[in-house]
Write an enzyme that holds these catalytic residues in place. Structure first.
Site, PDB file in Angstrom:
ATOM      1  N   PHE A 472       3.652  -9.579  -2.467  1.00 47.35           N
ATOM      2  CA  PHE A 472       2.335  -8.917  -2.447  1.00 47.35           C
ATOM      3  C   PHE A 472       1.299  -9.735  -1.676  1.00 47.35           C
ATOM      4  O   PHE A 472       0.184  -9.933  -2.147  1.00 47.35           O
ATOM      5  CB  PHE A 472       1.839  -8.620  -3.871  1.00 47.35           C
ATOM      6  CG  PHE A 472       2.778  -7.764  -4.676  1.00 47.35           C
ATOM      7  CD1 PHE A 472       2.854  -6.396  -4.459  1.00 47.35           C
ATOM      8  CD2 PHE A 472       3.607  -8.317  -5.636  1.00 47.35           C
ATOM      9  CE1 PHE A 472       3.732  -5.602  -5.194  1.00 47.35           C
ATOM     10  CE2 PHE A 472       4.487  -7.536  -6.378  1.00 47.35           C
ATOM     11  CZ  PHE A 472       4.549  -6.167  -6.159  1.00 47.35           C
ATOM     12  N   HIS A 473       1.678 -10.207  -0.490  1.00 49.80           N
ATOM     13  CA  HIS A 473       0.766 -11.014   0.331  1.00 49.80           C
ATOM     14  C   HIS A 473       0.594 -10.454   1.747  1.00 49.80           C
ATOM     15  O   HIS A 473       0.728 -11.193   2.721  1.00 49.80           O
ATOM     16  CB  HIS A 473       1.281 -12.459   0.427  1.00 49.80           C
ATOM     17  CG  HIS A 473       1.353 -13.170  -0.880  1.00 49.80           C
ATOM     18  ND1 HIS A 473       2.136 -14.294  -1.087  1.00 49.80           N
ATOM     19  CD2 HIS A 473       0.733 -12.934  -2.065  1.00 49.80           C
ATOM     20  CE1 HIS A 473       1.994 -14.702  -2.338  1.00 49.80           C
ATOM     21  NE2 HIS A 473       1.155 -13.892  -2.951  1.00 49.80           N
TER      22      HIS A 473
END
Length: 558
Positions: A472-473
Site C-alpha cells: 500500500f505504498h
C-alpha cells in the site's frame, strides 16, 4: 464562494497544508474531502490493533483494484487508499518509517531538486513529530504527529527476531529513523500516548478545525479543476450523491493533495495530461503533460509464516471471547494489546553489494495472518513481511472516463524486471537464514508458508506470483523534476500552468526505502513553507550513516 487556497484531499499532506496555511489568520482555506469525518467513536480507525478493519469495507477505503497484472498470473490486485479526514493515515499500518537518507540525497542529485537533500528535509521531519521519549538531532518533541516507541516489556518475539537478524550477520540499529537505518531494530509507530491512532486528522486538523479561516467540506468528490486559460482558478465537486456540481474559486492557488492514484486522475479530467489520452475522452486540453499518471511505483511484499512453539503470539487476541477484555482495556486505559499495531520490530538490509543502501525491508508480526485480517492461521505463529524497496518496475494511472465516480485504470506492472525476481528470491532465502538463528530456537516451529518444499528458483517465483501483495505504498505519478516526464517543479508547481500545485506522495521522483506516510507528511510541511513564502528551516548538521565499503553482512552464527 471565494478562498485564497483550495486544497483537494484531506489526507496525510492536505491536512498539513490546511493547518499551516491557516496559521496566518488573514489566509482563507477551503479543504475538500471525498470521504467522511474520522469518526472518533469508531474503534476500526482509532484502535491501532484494529488496523485490518478499515481495509475491509468502503467507508474509509477507496478499494481500488489494479488491471490484471501481467507478471503476477494476471491477478487483479488490491490497491487500498484512505478515504475520509486523514486519508491513508486513517487506515494505514501506523509504521513510522522515514526512509533512508540516501533516498532524498538521490532525489537532490537532479538539477532543481537540490533542496530535497536529507539534511534539508530532516528539520521538517522533526517539525512534524512528537516522539514519546523526547527529541534529539533526528526526532522532534513538539510536532503534531505522535510517535510511540516500542517498550522493553513488549512481546518477546520482537526481541528474538531482532537478535536473530543480528546473529545472521546483519547490523543492529537502535533507531530505524536515526543515524543508521541499515540493520535490525525496534520500529516506531504513529500512536498517541492514549493508545489512539495518530492520523493527520487528529494531529493537525484538531488544532485547525476551529479556526474561522478554515472551511472543511466532507463527502465532496472533486470533479475537476477550473482554468482560465492556463491559470487554475477554482474547483468543481459533487456533494454526496448529487449530480449537480458545486464550485468555489481560488484567489491564490489550487493545491492538489489527493494522493498517487487520485491526483493524476483529477489532473487528467481537468485537461492536464497526455494529449492523446484526453482526446480519447473529449476532454479539452489545457496543457499537454505526458508524465501525468506515469512513473507509478509501489512496494510489493510477502509473508513467511512460522508456527510458534511457545504460547506467546497474539493468536489468543483473535479469539472472540478474549476481545471484550482487550477492547475495554484499550477504551478506558489506552493500554494493552489494542494499543499497538504490533509491527514493533523490523529491519533494512542490502541483499547484495550492488546496492549502496538497503533494498530489502522487514516488518515482524507476532501472529500469522494476512494484512487485511483474512486467513488467520489457527495456532500460535509469527511472520516476517519482506519485500524489495526500489523496484525498477513502473506502471501508470489512466482515467477510464470523465466520470469522477469511476475508478481509473491502475497498472503497477509489478515484477517486470529481472532485478525484481532476484531480489525476492534472495529475500526469501535470507529470511529463512534469519529464522534459523539460535535466538528463535525456542519459538520456531514448522514453516507454514511458503513451506520447506518451496526451494528452487522456479518454486519461489511461483510463490511470489501467487501470493505477493501490495504494501500500500503507491507514489510517483506526478513526479518532481525538470525532464520531459516531470509533472511538477521542486516547489510542487505543475509545469506549464499557473496557480496549481501537487503536494502528496505522487510527486516523489523515486520511491523511498520504507513506508511512505512520514515522508508524505514531511513533504506537506516543507511545501507549506514554500507556499507561504517563508524561508526554509535551517539545514540540519546531523551526521548519518553511509555504508561505503562496509560488507553487506558479517558471517552468520549459524
Amino acid at each position: 464562494m471565494h478562498f485564497d487556497y483550495i486544497i483537494i484531499g484531506a489526507g496525510s499532506a492536505g491536512n498539513v497544508l490546511a493547518t499551516r496555511l491557516t496559521e496566518d489568520s488573514d489566509t482563507t482555506v477551503l479543504l475538500l474531502e471525498a470521504g467522511g469525518p474520522d469518526y472518533r467513536a469508531d474503534f476500526r480507525t482509532q484502535m491501532p490493533a484494529a488496523l485490518a478493519f478499515p481495509l475491509q469495507g468502503k467507508r474509509y477505503n477507496w478499494a481500488y483494484e489494479t488491471e490484471p497484472e501481467p507478471h503476477m498470473n494476471y491477478r487483479r490486485m488490491e490497491c487500498g487508499r484512505g478515504k475520509g479526514l486523514g486519508g491513508s493515515s486513517l487506515i494505514n499500518g501506523m509504521c513510522y518509517i522515514r526512509g533512508n537518507a540516501m533516498d532524498l540525497d538521490n532525489w537532490a542529485q537532479e538539477p532543481g531538486l537540490e533542496h530535497w537533500s536529507y539534511l534539508n528535509c530532516l528539520p521538517y521531519y522533526r517539525k512534524a513529530e512528537t516522539r514519546d521519549i523526547g527529541p534529539n538531532d533526528y526526532h522532534g518533541g513538539d510536532g503534531p504527529v505522535s510517535v510511540a516507541t516500542p517498550k522493553h516489556n513488549n512481546n518477546p518475539l520482537f526481541h528474538a527476531m531482532i537478535e536473530a537478524g543480528v546473529q545472521a550477520g546483519y547490523p543492529r540499529t537502535d533507531d530505524l529513523n536515526g543515524y543508521q537505518q541499515e540493520g535490525f531494530g525496534p520500529m516506531d509507530r504513529t500512536v498517541t500516548p492514549q493508545g489512539r491512532r495518530a492520523s493527520t486528522a487528529r494531529g493537525y486538523l484538531d488544532q485547525a478545525k476551529g479556526r474561522p479561516n478554515l472551511t472543511i467540506i466532507t463527502h465532496a468528490l472533486t470533479d475537476h479543476i477550473l482554468f482560465e486559460g492556463k491559470k487554475a482558478s477554482g474547483v468543481e465537486w459533487l456533494e454526496g450523491d448529487s449530480t449537480i456540481p458545486t464550485r468555489a474559486m481560488a484567489r491564490k492557488e489550487v493545491l492538489l493533495c489527493a494522493g498517487a492514484i487520485a491526483s493524476p486522475q483529477i489532473l487528467q479530467r481537468s485537461g492536464v495530461g497526455d494529449a492523446s489520452l484526453l482526446k480519447a475522452f473529449d476532454i479539452p486540453l489545457v496543457h499537454h503533460l505526458p508524465g501525468v499518471g506515469e512513473n507509478l511505483q509501489d512496494h510489493l511484499e510477502m509473508y513467511l509464516q512460522y508456527e510458534c512453539k511457545e504460547p506467546v503470539s497474539l493468536y489468543p487476541a483473535l479469539q472472540w471471547w478474549n476481545q471484550p477484555k482487550i477492547g475495554a482495556e484499550w477504551l478506558f486505559g489506552g493500554t494493552g494489546v489494542g494499543a499497538s499495531n504490533h509491527f514493533e520490530a523490523g529491519g533494512f538490509i542490502r541483499s547484495s553489494e550492488a546496492f549502496s543502501w538497503p533494498n530489502i525491508q522487514y516488518h515482524f508480526l507476532p501472529v500469522a495472518i494476512n494484512y487485511n485480517g483474512s486467513n488467520a492461521v489457527k495456532e500460535h505463529g509469527f511472520q516476517c513481511h519482506v519485500g524489495s524497496m526500489r523496484s525498477p518496475s513502473r506502471g501508470h494511472v489512466h482515467i477510464k472516463s470523465r466520470d469522477p465516480r469511476e475508478h481509473p485504470a491502475i497498472l503497477f506492472n509489478y515484477m517486470s524486471t529481472g532485478q525484481d525476481w532476484q531480489e525476492f528470491r534472495d529475500a526469501i532465502r535470507i529470511t529463512r537464514e534469519i529464522i534459523n538463528q539460535p535466538a528463535l530456537d525456542k519459538y520456531r516451529g514448522r514453516e507454514i508458508s511458503p513451506g520447506i518444499t518451496c526451494q528452487t528458483d522456479e518454486q519461489l517465483d511461483a510463490f511470489v506470483r501467487d501470493h505477493a501483495e501490495t504494501a500500500f505504498h503507491p507514489c510517483g505519478t506526478c513526479k518532481m523534476g525538470y525532464d520531459e516526464m516531470a509533472v511538477v517543479d521542486g516547489e510542487g508547481r505543475v509545469h506549464g500552468v499557473e496557480n496549481l500545485r501537487v503536494v502528496d506522495a505522487s510527486i516523489m521522483p523515486q520511491i523511498i526505502t520504507g513506508n511512505l506516510n512520514a515522508t508524505t507528511i514531511m513533504i506537506g510541511e516543507k511545501m507549506a513553507d514554500a507556499i507561504r513564502g517563508r524561508e526554509p528551516l535551517a539545514k540540519s548538521t546531523a551526521s548519518y550513516y553511509v555504508a561505503g565499503d562496509a560488507p553487506v553482512r558479517q558471517p552468520p552464527l549459524r
